[in-house]
Design a protein around this motif. Structure first.
Motif, PDB file in Angstrom:
ATOM      1  N   THR A 542       0.826  -1.207   0.000  1.00 58.79           N
ATOM      2  CA  THR A 542       0.000   0.000   0.000  1.00 58.79           C
ATOM      3  C   THR A 542       0.864   1.263   0.000  1.00 58.79           C
ATOM      4  OG1 THR A 542      -1.709  -1.214   1.203  1.00 58.79           O
ATOM      5  CG2 THR A 542      -1.846   1.183   1.208  1.00 58.79           C
ATOM      6  N   GLY A 543       1.895   1.269   0.842  1.00 56.75           N
ATOM      7  CA  GLY A 543       2.757   2.443   0.918  1.00 56.75           C
ATOM      8  C   GLY A 543       3.543   2.672  -0.366  1.00 56.75           C
ATOM      9  N   PHE A 544       4.000   1.612  -1.008  1.00 54.13           N
ATOM     10  CA  PHE A 544       4.764   1.776  -2.243  1.00 54.13           C
ATOM     11  C   PHE A 544       3.881   2.322  -3.367  1.00 54.13           C
ATOM     12  CE2 PHE A 544       6.888   0.108  -6.072  1.00 54.13           C
ATOM     13  CZ  PHE A 544       8.143   0.656  -5.880  1.00 54.13           C
ATOM     14  N   THR A 545       2.626   1.889  -3.390  1.00 54.92           N
ATOM     15  CA  THR A 545       1.707   2.423  -4.394  1.00 54.92           C
ATOM     16  C   THR A 545       1.486   3.916  -4.179  1.00 54.92           C
ATOM     17  OG1 THR A 545       0.621   0.264  -4.477  1.00 54.92           O
ATOM     18  CG2 THR A 545      -0.560   2.113  -5.411  1.00 54.92           C
ATOM     19  N   ARG A 546       1.341   4.327  -2.929  1.00 58.24           N
ATOM     20  CA  ARG A 546       1.170   5.754  -2.655  1.00 58.24           C
ATOM     21  C   ARG A 546       2.426   6.542  -3.021  1.00 58.24           C
ATOM     22  NH1 ARG A 546      -1.599   5.318   3.400  1.00 58.24           N
ATOM     23  NH2 ARG A 546      -3.612   4.449   2.696  1.00 58.24           N
ATOM     24  N   ALA A 547       3.581   5.992  -2.753  1.00 54.59           N
ATOM     25  CA  ALA A 547       4.826   6.694  -3.093  1.00 54.59           C
ATOM     26  C   ALA A 547       4.969   6.861  -4.599  1.00 54.59           C
ATOM     27  CB  ALA A 547       6.023   5.944  -2.522  1.00 54.59           C
ATOM     28  N   LEU A 548       4.620   5.833  -5.363  1.00 56.24           N
ATOM     29  CA  LEU A 548       4.697   5.962  -6.815  1.00 56.24           C
ATOM     30  C   LEU A 548       3.716   7.005  -7.333  1.00 56.24           C
ATOM     31  CD1 LEU A 548       5.041   2.238  -7.990  1.00 56.24           C
ATOM     32  CD2 LEU A 548       6.831   3.950  -7.729  1.00 56.24           C
ATOM     33  N   GLY A 549       2.517   7.042  -6.758  1.00 56.62           N
ATOM     34  CA  GLY A 549       1.572   8.065  -7.163  1.00 56.62           C
ATOM     35  C   GLY A 549       2.011   9.467  -6.775  1.00 56.62           C
ATOM     36  N   SER A 550       2.632   9.591  -5.601  1.00 54.82           N
ATOM     37  CA  SER A 550       3.109  10.899  -5.163  1.00 54.82           C
ATOM     38  C   SER A 550       4.260  11.401  -6.019  1.00 54.82           C
ATOM     39  CB  SER A 550       3.534  10.832  -3.697  1.00 54.82           C
ATOM     40  OG  SER A 550       4.141  12.030  -3.278  1.00 54.82           O
ATOM     41  N   GLN A 605       9.990 -12.773  -2.251  1.00 60.52           N
ATOM     42  CA  GLN A 605       9.082 -11.626  -2.226  1.00 60.52           C
ATOM     43  C   GLN A 605       9.662 -10.481  -1.416  1.00 60.52           C
ATOM     44  OE1 GLN A 605       5.192 -12.653  -0.853  1.00 60.52           O
ATOM     45  NE2 GLN A 605       4.318 -10.641  -1.293  1.00 60.52           N
ATOM     46  N   VAL A 606      10.262 -10.783  -0.276  1.00 58.56           N
ATOM     47  CA  VAL A 606      10.858  -9.729   0.546  1.00 58.56           C
ATOM     48  C   VAL A 606      12.040  -9.085  -0.174  1.00 58.56           C
ATOM     49  CG1 VAL A 606      12.070  -9.272   2.705  1.00 58.56           C
ATOM     50  CG2 VAL A 606      10.050 -10.734   2.713  1.00 58.56           C
ATOM     51  N   LEU A 607      12.878  -9.890  -0.790  1.00 56.85           N
ATOM     52  CA  LEU A 607      14.011  -9.334  -1.534  1.00 56.85           C
ATOM     53  C   LEU A 607      13.531  -8.485  -2.710  1.00 56.85           C
ATOM     54  CD1 LEU A 607      16.606 -12.251  -1.623  1.00 56.85           C
ATOM     55  CD2 LEU A 607      16.771 -10.091  -0.398  1.00 56.85           C
ATOM     56  N   GLY A 608      12.492  -8.916  -3.379  1.00 59.92           N
ATOM     57  CA  GLY A 608      11.954  -8.109  -4.470  1.00 59.92           C
ATOM     58  C   GLY A 608      11.428  -6.771  -3.994  1.00 59.92           C
ATOM     59  N   CYS A 609      10.770  -6.750  -2.833  1.00 60.56           N
ATOM     60  CA  CYS A 609      10.293  -5.484  -2.280  1.00 60.56           C
ATOM     61  C   CYS A 609      11.453  -4.574  -1.883  1.00 60.56           C
ATOM     62  CB  CYS A 609       9.389  -5.752  -1.077  1.00 60.56           C
ATOM     63  SG  CYS A 609       7.843  -6.588  -1.485  1.00 60.56           S
ATOM     64  N   CYS A 610      12.501  -5.161  -1.318  1.00 60.40           N
ATOM     65  CA  CYS A 610      13.679  -4.348  -0.957  1.00 60.40           C
ATOM     66  C   CYS A 610      14.319  -3.738  -2.202  1.00 60.40           C
ATOM     67  CB  CYS A 610      14.696  -5.217  -0.222  1.00 60.40           C
ATOM     68  SG  CYS A 610      14.160  -5.787   1.417  1.00 60.40           S
ATOM     69  N   LEU A 611      14.454  -4.515  -3.247  1.00 56.52           N
ATOM     70  CA  LEU A 611      15.058  -3.997  -4.467  1.00 56.52           C
ATOM     71  C   LEU A 611      14.175  -2.926  -5.107  1.00 56.52           C
ATOM     72  CD1 LEU A 611      17.284  -4.106  -6.575  1.00 56.52           C
ATOM     73  CD2 LEU A 611      16.059  -5.986  -7.682  1.00 56.52           C
ATOM     74  N   ALA A 612      12.865  -3.133  -5.116  1.00 56.42           N
ATOM     75  CA  ALA A 612      11.970  -2.125  -5.682  1.00 56.42           C
ATOM     76  C   ALA A 612      12.049  -0.816  -4.899  1.00 56.42           C
ATOM     77  CB  ALA A 612      10.535  -2.656  -5.693  1.00 56.42           C
ATOM     78  N   THR A 613      12.124  -0.910  -3.563  1.00 56.50           N
ATOM     79  CA  THR A 613      12.233   0.305  -2.755  1.00 56.50           C
ATOM     80  C   THR A 613      13.558   1.014  -3.018  1.00 56.50           C
ATOM     81  OG1 THR A 613      10.893  -0.778  -1.062  1.00 56.50           O
ATOM     82  CG2 THR A 613      12.124   1.174  -0.409  1.00 56.50           C
ATOM     83  N   ALA A 614      14.642   0.273  -3.099  1.00 55.15           N
ATOM     84  CA  ALA A 614      15.951   0.887  -3.345  1.00 55.15           C
ATOM     85  C   ALA A 614      15.993   1.562  -4.712  1.00 55.15           C
ATOM     86  CB  ALA A 614      17.042  -0.173  -3.238  1.00 55.15           C
ATOM     87  N   GLN A 615      15.472   0.912  -5.726  1.00 54.26           N
ATOM     88  CA  GLN A 615      15.497   1.513  -7.054  1.00 54.26           C
ATOM     89  C   GLN A 615      14.552   2.707  -7.156  1.00 54.26           C
ATOM     90  OE1 GLN A 615      14.736  -1.697  -9.779  1.00 54.26           O
ATOM     91  NE2 GLN A 615      16.855  -2.423  -9.732  1.00 54.26           N
ATOM     92  N   ALA A 616      13.425   2.651  -6.463  1.00 55.67           N
ATOM     93  CA  ALA A 616      12.525   3.810  -6.461  1.00 55.67           C
ATOM     94  C   ALA A 616      13.174   5.005  -5.769  1.00 55.67           C
ATOM     95  CB  ALA A 616      11.206   3.443  -5.783  1.00 55.67           C
TER      96      ALA A 616
END
Length: 888
Positions: A542-550, A605-616
């Motif tokens: 949920t938070g990552f979706t909001r960050a991408l929209g922001s 799944q956790v590693l994928g979320c970490c990588l997505a956050t770092a790249q964002a």
């Protein structure tokens, strides 16, 4: 099949007939039946012998009698293969069997005597017409007859040859018809059994004991799966049918395929039926009086079922029988996996019992989880529950104390009920004989003890003393609690959002307070960690979706954070909120030293979320920084590079440390420590996360240099466009001194340093000084380099005006109106660039006095004042005055 029959002497191989979609016994009969004698053959017509011939012997009369008898038994319409017209009580079937016995009694002596005729009668088949022909050979031992065999002729020989060929054809025709009838009956019996099994499966789930006994069904199944073996034995044992294996291979393969496919379908349906019976018994209560008898019938039926699968395996393993992928039916390996060894029985029982346990535990987790499900979870304050130690022993029953109702009490009740039912089930399983017992004891069948001790009564108190029962119980407990944890985790995931962390806390407190076995503590402890990790990932989603929209609409105006004070962008705030959830998920995946790691899919799944956050985060920092610097929006640039960058870089450093501590590479630990072997995907994800964090670190080190370069470039452009030249700086000396800075200086300072000050006010105090120092230094250096580059000549009045313009910068950064902290203002005033500026003004003010002295060169000091270790340039005017400093 490789066995063949012995053909009659002189017979030629029969030509093969191509099989094209032969369906049913009728089409198969057409393939099996060879052609009868040719229509023109006297044997086929039954024509009388020629008049006057001496062929009316006993042999001719017996042949005619045998032919008439065979024609009565085998009619051209194949009426014996049609469905019988049954009378009341099956009289037609009994009459048919009587006729068959009578015909067999008459024809068996004839068939036994026919091989003796082959010494003087040679029969062969014409491959073109598929008809049989005969030839009477001379009597052996008669030298006169042998010598004149090519020229001798006897009028009886042609008729005897024709009758012998017809007899050979009819006898073989009879055996083929009997084979077709046997095949049709077996096919119909197997089809009827399939329909019966399908009807049993389509019925609603029955109570234990309803329906026919499984033992009887499996016995009938074994009979139907052995149809092809029986038919193959008949083909090998009958001399009249052995040639069929070689010359009618397509027909034999058709029979084989049809019977084996029906056997496989019967095995599949019986497998589902046996599994349904086993699950029904697992759902039943241990107090049922008929449960031991039902269990005994079930295990005996499974034993017979396993034997049926073993009997069918050789047929599936032979080449060319049922190619998997073309017919869609399983091969030998897949059919063998359908058996019911003890391990599968325990898995099915544990899965069903675990599902029931999850249904009973779910109501205790749902109300508490739903009560706090709408409240936001502070992941940074959430503690990770400690899983139990692996070597901890199971707790004993409490003495004289009742536990309060709740999850812990329900766990205790589940343990007692399960032990009661499983004790009865395993007792019957240990007492059962056959392949199941050998699987339990882990002893090969040929090495099993001759006289095993009599096991206790199933379900009694002493059944657990049997070593096999103890081994089974040790294997069952992890399966049961693992199945209960998996089903409970799936049911909790279906609850409203946000219930995972609350359910994890409830489970952790329950297993900490309840006296449950070690397997229960381990599995439910892993479940609580998994639920907590999944809850963190849902929050991250949920938070990552909001960050991408922001990030698409954020103007980077700055938002104050009450807790820490500094201002950051809205997108950076949303990205910062993702890291505590990821940190908690990584701590949940970090196993204790003696436990295996988390599930592979959850780790990925956790590693994928970490990588997505770092790249964002990297994309937000680098992209927006370059965009705002190119647009000369210094407040937003400083907010991104000095506010967001420092915050996200610190979180990335923490995240990389957690990733390195959770996902260890083989070279990171010593051999005595347990190590979870990373998959290739996990290794690649970890490397990408480290690479992204390194790129953020490098950008953080280069961002101030990039900022200084941008300020210097923009300042040079402003001075090039606005700073006057020529006579503006060579004014004669006036009585009044300059008291206000020039307009160009005020505009340039506002365009560059004004924006730097506006952005620095939003930064923390420790970040204000470096940004202002870089901006001020770049601005003043660009100013002085512009003067040196254009060789501007100053009079005393112009030097005084330039000093007033320079003082504007000092007042701008040192005044309280700048909004900077006092210590930051003191650091800025003490910059070396201000000392260089004062030295340059002093040199310019000393120029008129220095020019009056001949041969003096006072501008070397100006070079040292204005230059910062760089080469200098000087210009000489027409009066011989050198002024200006610059970069060579």
């Amino acid at each position: 099949m490789e066995d063949g029959g012995s053909e009659p002497r002189g017979a030629e191989p029969c030509p093969q007939v191509a099989v094209r979609d032969v369906a049913g016994p009728g089409g198969l009969i057409l393939l099996l039946l060879p052609a009868l004698p040719a229509p023109g053959d006297g044997a086929a017509r039954g024509a009388p012998p020629e008049p006057g011939s001496s062929s009316r012997g006993s042999l001719s009369r017996s042949l005619r009698k045998a032919e008439a008898m065979l024609r009565g038994c085998v009619s051209p319409g194949l009426r014996r293969l049609l469905p019988p017209r049954r009378g009341p009580g099956g009289e037609e079937e009994d009459e048919d069997e009587d006729e068959e016995e009578e015909a067999s009694a008459l024809l068996i002596p004839l068939e036994r005597s026919f091989p003796g005729l082959r010494r003087c009668l040679c029969v062969w088949e014409d491959p073109r017409t598929e008809t049989f022909h005969g030839h009477v050979q001379p009597q052996p031992g008669d030298s006169t007859a042998t010598a004149a065999a090519a020229f001798s002729y006897h009028p009886v020989h042609p008729r005897v040859a024709e009758r012998g060929a017809a007899l050979h054809a009819l006898l073989r025709h009879r055996h083929l018809l009997r084979l077709a009838r046997d095949f049709s009956r077996r096919l119909k019996a197997a089809s009827d059994f399939l329909r019966r099994l399908q009807t049993l499966l389509e019925q609603p789930v029955p109570e234990p004991g309803a329906g026919p006994p499984l033992r009887e069904l499996c016995r009938e199944l074994r009979a139907h799966t052995g149809h092809w073996s029986a038919l193959r034995r008949r083909l090998r044992g009958d001399p009249w049918l052995r040639a069929l294996v070689l010359h009618r291979r397509e027909a034999v393969a058709h029979m084989r395929r049809a019977l084996v496919v029906l056997a496989l379908q019967a095995l599949s349906l019986a497998e589902h039926l046996a599994e349904a019976r086993l699950r029904a018994l697992a759902r039943a209560g241990g107090a049922a009086a008929s449960l031991p008898a039902l269990l005994s019938d079930l295990f005996q039926g499974l034993d017979i079922y396993n034997r049926a699968v073993g009997d069918l395996e050789p047929e599936l393993g032979t080449a060319g029988c049922l190619p998997t992928g073309t017919t869609g039916h399983p091969g030998a390996a897949e059919a063998a996996s359908r058996t019911f060894p003890v391990s599968r029985v325990l898995q099915i029982v544990a899965a069903e019992r675990g599902r029931l346990a999850a249904e009973r535990l779910r109501p205790f987790l749902q109300p508490r989880a739903g009560a706090g499900g709408d409240e936001p979870v502070r992941w940074e304050d959430t503690a990770v529950p400690c899983p139990p130690e692996r070597g901890a022993a199971a707790d004993t029953e409490p003495c004289g104390r009742e536990e309060p109702p709740g999850t812990a009490a329900e766990l205790r009740a589940l343990r007692r009920e399960d032990e009661k039912l499983v004790g009865l089930l395993l007792g019957v399983l240990v007492a059962s004989s056959g392949s199941l017992q050998h699987h339990v004891l882990h002893v090969p069948k040929e090495k099993a003890p001759a006289a095993a001790p009599e096991p206790p009564e199933p379900g009694s108190a002493g059944w657990t003393s049997v070593p096999a029962a103890q081994a089974l119980l040790a294997r069952y407990r992890p399966l049961f609690w693992a199945a209960a944890a998996a089903a409970l985790g799936h049911s909790v995931e279906l609850l409203p959002g946000g219930t995972g962390p609350a359910a994890a806390r409830e489970l952790s407190s329950a297993i900490a307070g309840a006296r449950v076995p070690r397997e229960c503590r381990e599995e439910l402890g892993r479940l609580s960690l998994s639920l907590l990790c999944r809850g963190a990932l849902q929050s991250w989603d949920t938070g990552f979706t909001r960050a991408l929209g922001s990030a698409l609409s954020d103007k980077c105006s700055g938002e104050a954070v009450p807790a820490s004070g500094p201002v950051r962008s809205r997108t950076a705030t949303l990205l910062h909120r993702l890291y505590p959830a990821l940190a908690l998920a990584l701590r949940c995946l970090r196993p204790p030293p003696d436990l295996p790691p988390g599930p592979p899919h959850l780790r990925l799944q956790v590693l994928g979320c970490c990588l997505a956050t770092a790249q964002a985060a990297r994309s937000w920092l680098t992209g927006r920084a370059c965009r705002y610097l190119a647009a000369w929006a210094l407040p937003q640039f400083l907010l991104i590079t000095q506010g967001d960058l420092q915050l996200l870089k610190m979180e990335m450093d923490k995240l990389v440390l957690l990733v390195d501590g959770t996902f260890l590479e083989p070279g990171d630990v010593s051999p005595p420590l347990p190590l979870a072997v990373m998959s290739h995907q996990e290794l690649q994800l970890c490397r990408h996360i480290r690479s992204t964090a390194t790129s953020i670190q490098l950008f953080s080190g280069d961002v101030l240099k990039m900022f200084s370069t941008g300020c210097k470039r923009m300042s040079a452009q402003i001075f090039h466009q606005t700073m006057p030249q020529g006579k503006h700086w060579r004014l004669s000396l006036r009585p009044e001194l300059p008291t206000c800075p020039s307009a160009y200086a005020a505009a340039a300072a506002q365009a560059v340093l004004g924006q730097v000050l506006q952005g620095a006010r939003l930064l923390p105090r420790d970040a204000q000084g470096p940004a202002m120092a870089r901006g001020t230094t770049a601005f003043l250096e660009a100013w002085m380099e512009h003067i040196l580059e254009h060789r501007i000549r100053f009079s005393l009045q112009g030097a005084l005006q330039l000093r007033q313009d320079f003082e504007l910068v000092r007042e701008l950064v040192a005044s309280e109106r700048s909004g900077l902290a006092p210590e930051t203002r003191q650091e800025l005033v003490a910059l070396s660039v201000f000392q260089q500026m004062d030295g340059a003004i002093l040199c310019l003010l000393q120029q008129p006095g220095a020019a009056a002295r001949a041969g003096a060169r006072p501008w070397n000091s100006l070079r040292h004042c204005c230059g910062s270790g760089e080469g200098m340039e000087t210009g000489r005017d027409e009066d011989g005055m050198e002024m200006g400093c610059g970069q060579g």
